[in-house]
Design a protein around this motif. Structure first.
Motif, PDB file in Angstrom:
ATOM      1  N   GLN A  95       0.841  -1.186   0.000  1.00  0.00           N
ATOM      2  CA  GLN A  95       0.000   0.000   0.000  1.00  0.00           C
ATOM      3  C   GLN A  95       0.884   1.246   0.000  1.00  0.00           C
ATOM      4  O   GLN A  95       2.049   1.196   0.397  1.00  0.00           O
ATOM      5  CB  GLN A  95      -0.929  -0.017   1.210  1.00  0.00           C
ATOM      6  N   LYS A  96       0.344   2.364  -0.439  1.00  0.00           N
ATOM      7  CA  LYS A  96       1.159   3.553  -0.658  1.00  0.00           C
ATOM      8  C   LYS A  96       0.612   4.753   0.102  1.00  0.00           C
ATOM      9  O   LYS A  96      -0.572   4.832   0.426  1.00  0.00           O
ATOM     10  CB  LYS A  96       1.240   3.883  -2.140  1.00  0.00           C
ATOM     11  N   ILE A  97       1.542   5.669   0.392  1.00  0.00           N
ATOM     12  CA  ILE A  97       1.218   6.972   0.959  1.00  0.00           C
ATOM     13  C   ILE A  97       1.955   8.011   0.132  1.00  0.00           C
ATOM     14  O   ILE A  97       3.166   7.890  -0.099  1.00  0.00           O
ATOM     15  CB  ILE A  97       1.620   7.079   2.441  1.00  0.00           C
ATOM     16  N   GLU A  98       1.264   9.031  -0.314  1.00  0.00           N
ATOM     17  CA  GLU A  98       1.858  10.109  -1.099  1.00  0.00           C
ATOM     18  C   GLU A  98       1.964  11.353  -0.234  1.00  0.00           C
ATOM     19  O   GLU A  98       0.949  11.852   0.273  1.00  0.00           O
ATOM     20  CB  GLU A  98       1.019  10.388  -2.345  1.00  0.00           C
ATOM     21  N   LEU A  99       3.178  11.851  -0.058  1.00  0.00           N
ATOM     22  CA  LEU A  99       3.431  13.053   0.728  1.00  0.00           C
ATOM     23  C   LEU A  99       3.868  14.180  -0.202  1.00  0.00           C
ATOM     24  O   LEU A  99       4.847  14.039  -0.938  1.00  0.00           O
ATOM     25  CB  LEU A  99       4.525  12.802   1.774  1.00  0.00           C
ATOM     26  N   GLY A 100       3.128  15.274  -0.159  1.00  0.00           N
ATOM     27  CA  GLY A 100       3.473  16.431  -0.988  1.00  0.00           C
ATOM     28  C   GLY A 100       2.736  16.488  -2.299  1.00  0.00           C
ATOM     29  O   GLY A 100       2.809  17.506  -3.003  1.00  0.00           O
ATOM     30  N   TYR A 101       2.039  15.428  -2.658  1.00  0.00           N
ATOM     31  CA  TYR A 101       1.287  15.412  -3.909  1.00  0.00           C
ATOM     32  C   TYR A 101       0.204  14.334  -3.809  1.00  0.00           C
ATOM     33  O   TYR A 101       0.224  13.473  -2.932  1.00  0.00           O
ATOM     34  CB  TYR A 101       2.205  15.128  -5.096  1.00  0.00           C
ATOM     35  N   ARG A 102      -0.742  14.394  -4.726  1.00  0.00           N
ATOM     36  CA  ARG A 102      -1.788  13.385  -4.828  1.00  0.00           C
ATOM     37  C   ARG A 102      -1.961  13.020  -6.303  1.00  0.00           C
ATOM     38  O   ARG A 102      -2.025  13.902  -7.165  1.00  0.00           O
ATOM     39  CB  ARG A 102      -3.136  13.901  -4.268  1.00  0.00           C
ATOM     40  N   THR A 103      -2.025  11.741  -6.576  1.00  0.00           N
ATOM     41  CA  THR A 103      -2.233  11.298  -7.956  1.00  0.00           C
ATOM     42  C   THR A 103      -3.633  11.689  -8.417  1.00  0.00           C
ATOM     43  O   THR A 103      -4.627  11.393  -7.754  1.00  0.00           O
ATOM     44  CB  THR A 103      -2.050   9.782  -8.061  1.00  0.00           C
ATOM     45  N   ASP A 104      -3.693  12.363  -9.555  1.00  0.00           N
ATOM     46  CA  ASP A 104      -4.974  12.797 -10.113  1.00  0.00           C
ATOM     47  C   ASP A 104      -4.836  12.797 -11.636  1.00  0.00           C
ATOM     48  O   ASP A 104      -4.270  13.723 -12.222  1.00  0.00           O
ATOM     49  CB  ASP A 104      -5.334  14.194  -9.598  1.00  0.00           C
ATOM     50  N   TYR A 105      -5.331  11.734 -12.265  1.00  0.00           N
ATOM     51  CA  TYR A 105      -5.178  11.602 -13.712  1.00  0.00           C
ATOM     52  C   TYR A 105      -6.092  12.535 -14.501  1.00  0.00           C
ATOM     53  O   TYR A 105      -5.981  12.621 -15.724  1.00  0.00           O
ATOM     54  CB  TYR A 105      -5.435  10.155 -14.124  1.00  0.00           C
ATOM     55  N   SER A 106      -6.982  13.211 -13.814  1.00  0.00           N
ATOM     56  CA  SER A 106      -7.802  14.197 -14.507  1.00  0.00           C
ATOM     57  C   SER A 106      -7.011  15.465 -14.810  1.00  0.00           C
ATOM     58  O   SER A 106      -7.401  16.257 -15.667  1.00  0.00           O
ATOM     59  CB  SER A 106      -9.027  14.555 -13.671  1.00  0.00           C
ATOM     60  N   GLN A 107      -5.890  15.652 -14.109  1.00  0.00           N
ATOM     61  CA  GLN A 107      -5.028  16.802 -14.368  1.00  0.00           C
ATOM     62  C   GLN A 107      -4.068  16.495 -15.514  1.00  0.00           C
ATOM     63  O   GLN A 107      -3.782  15.333 -15.813  1.00  0.00           O
ATOM     64  CB  GLN A 107      -4.234  17.171 -13.111  1.00  0.00           C
ATOM     65  N   GLU A 108      -3.554  17.550 -16.138  1.00  0.00           N
ATOM     66  CA  GLU A 108      -2.646  17.374 -17.263  1.00  0.00           C
ATOM     67  C   GLU A 108      -1.352  16.716 -16.831  1.00  0.00           C
ATOM     68  O   GLU A 108      -0.796  15.863 -17.532  1.00  0.00           O
ATOM     69  CB  GLU A 108      -2.358  18.737 -17.900  1.00  0.00           C
ATOM     70  N   GLU A 109      -0.831  17.096 -15.650  1.00  0.00           N
ATOM     71  CA  GLU A 109       0.413  16.503 -15.151  1.00  0.00           C
ATOM     72  C   GLU A 109       0.201  15.122 -14.548  1.00  0.00           C
ATOM     73  O   GLU A 109       1.155  14.377 -14.344  1.00  0.00           O
ATOM     74  CB  GLU A 109       1.046  17.416 -14.096  1.00  0.00           C
ATOM     75  N   GLY A 110      -1.024  14.769 -14.229  1.00  0.00           N
ATOM     76  CA  GLY A 110      -1.301  13.474 -13.608  1.00  0.00           C
ATOM     77  C   GLY A 110      -1.250  13.496 -12.105  1.00  0.00           C
ATOM     78  O   GLY A 110      -1.410  12.451 -11.462  1.00  0.00           O
TER      79      GLY A 110
END
Length: 339
Positions: A95-110
């Motif tokens: 399982q993963k934890i993202e610190l400082g960012y969140r994955t969002d494929y709806s955004q251009e950068e992802g």
């Protein structure tokens, strides 16, 4: 009216008279309802007596709220009607934890940047944006379920604390360039040690810096230029090492050739010296047997080597009274011509 005193409607009765209502048999109806209820209860109990655990899971079984068993993958039996409860936990899943960012494929950068988590102050009082990607596993499902209210939140807060602690003790150059591996290792060791002390059923697998950059574009470009220069320096060093590795074998071969030639010359000189010593010893042995003859022979040989054009005449008469006239050769030739 029948003999038992009850009324029964007959179709032969006149249509003008209404039939008598029959009292239902509640005793038979009660038995039927009871049988149906018992059957439904048995079916429900049978359906809740078994549970299946996936190969990526473990199940924690509680009896009247107390943990009594932890089961692995497969089909298992449990007591029905809520006597035993089963809690399935994904233990063989990273399982993963993202610190400082969140994955969002709806955004251009992802992804979406979370500056509240990413912005940090380094040990030399510079501001940087650092994103971390963390992997963890559930190592103890019982402790994971019942030792804390929200173990993932505890892990996230612990990671943020230790990340800021390590980055706050590092220089900005280390955070942005060549110190990332050391920072990752320090964070991983600190968090793993505290997790073991907390004992909340989680195990840290890996901590990686996803991205690190200064907060302004000008500083970003400057650090990119520094990183490019370092990469070019590494390329030059690698090229030099490659040239060195290519030249070393030929130089070593030439050195071996010179060494072998010198060894050959050395051995040749030694052999010549040994040969000369052997010749001298042989000559000395002959000299020891006949000193006069050997001395005379050596004298003649020396004269032949020193004066190769001189003709040597040996007096074999055995007397010293013979008068030697020079040049003898011209006299001999004249005498021969007269004859």
């Amino acid at each position: 009216m029948d003999e038992n005193g009850s009324y029964r409607w007959s179709p032969n009765q006149s249509e003008g008279r209404s039939p008598k209502w029959k009292m239902p048999n509640f005793k038979n109806m009660g038995k039927t309802v009871l049988i149906v209820a018992l059957a439904a209860l048995l079916v429900l109990a049978g359906m809740t007596c078994f549970y299946t655990v996936d190969d990526k899971q473990q199940a924690v079984v509680t009896t009247f709220g107390k943990v009594t068993d932890v089961t692995d993958a497969g089909v298992h039996f449990k007591l029905p009607l809520g006597i035993q409860q089963v809690y399935k936990v994904d233990v063989n899943v990273y399982q993963k934890i993202e610190l400082g960012y969140r994955t969002d494929y709806s955004q251009e950068e992802g992804y979406v940047v979370d500056e509240h988590e990413s912005q940090m102050i380094t040990g030399d009082y510079n501001i940087v944006n650092v994103d971390f990607f963390v992997e963890y596993k559930i190592s103890n499902p019982e402790r994971y379920l019942f030792s804390s209210n929200d173990p993932e939140l505890i892990l996230r807060n612990l990671l943020q604390s230790q990340v800021r602690n390590v980055v706050g003790s590092s220089t900005v150059d280390a955070v942005l360039t060549d110190g990332k591996e050391n920072i990752q290792m320090q964070v991983r060791n600190l968090v793993a040690e505290i997790l073991e002390e907390y004992d909340i059923g989680l195990t840290l697998v890996d901590v990686k810096i996803q991205d690190s950059e200064p907060p302004t574009q000008e500083v970003i470009e400057a650090f990119k230029a520094v990183e490019t220069a370092k990469q070019q320096a590494e390329t030059v060093v690698n090229d030099a090492k490659a040239y060195q590795n290519a030249q070393i074998p030929s130089a070593q071969a030439e050195a071996d050739k010179l060494i072998q030639n010198a060894e050959y010359l050395r051995q040749k000189r030694v052999n010549e010296a040994v040969e000369q010593v052997a010749m001298f010893n042989a000559m000395y042995a002959e000299y020891a047997q006949n000193p006069d003859i050997t001395r005379t022979r050596m004298y003649y040989e020396a004269i032949s080597q020193i004066l190769p054009g001189v003709k040597l005449y040996i007096n074999t008469s055995g007397t010293e009274d013979v008068q030697m006239l020079l040049p003898l050769e011209s006299i001999v030739e004249t005498t021969g011509g007269t004859n």
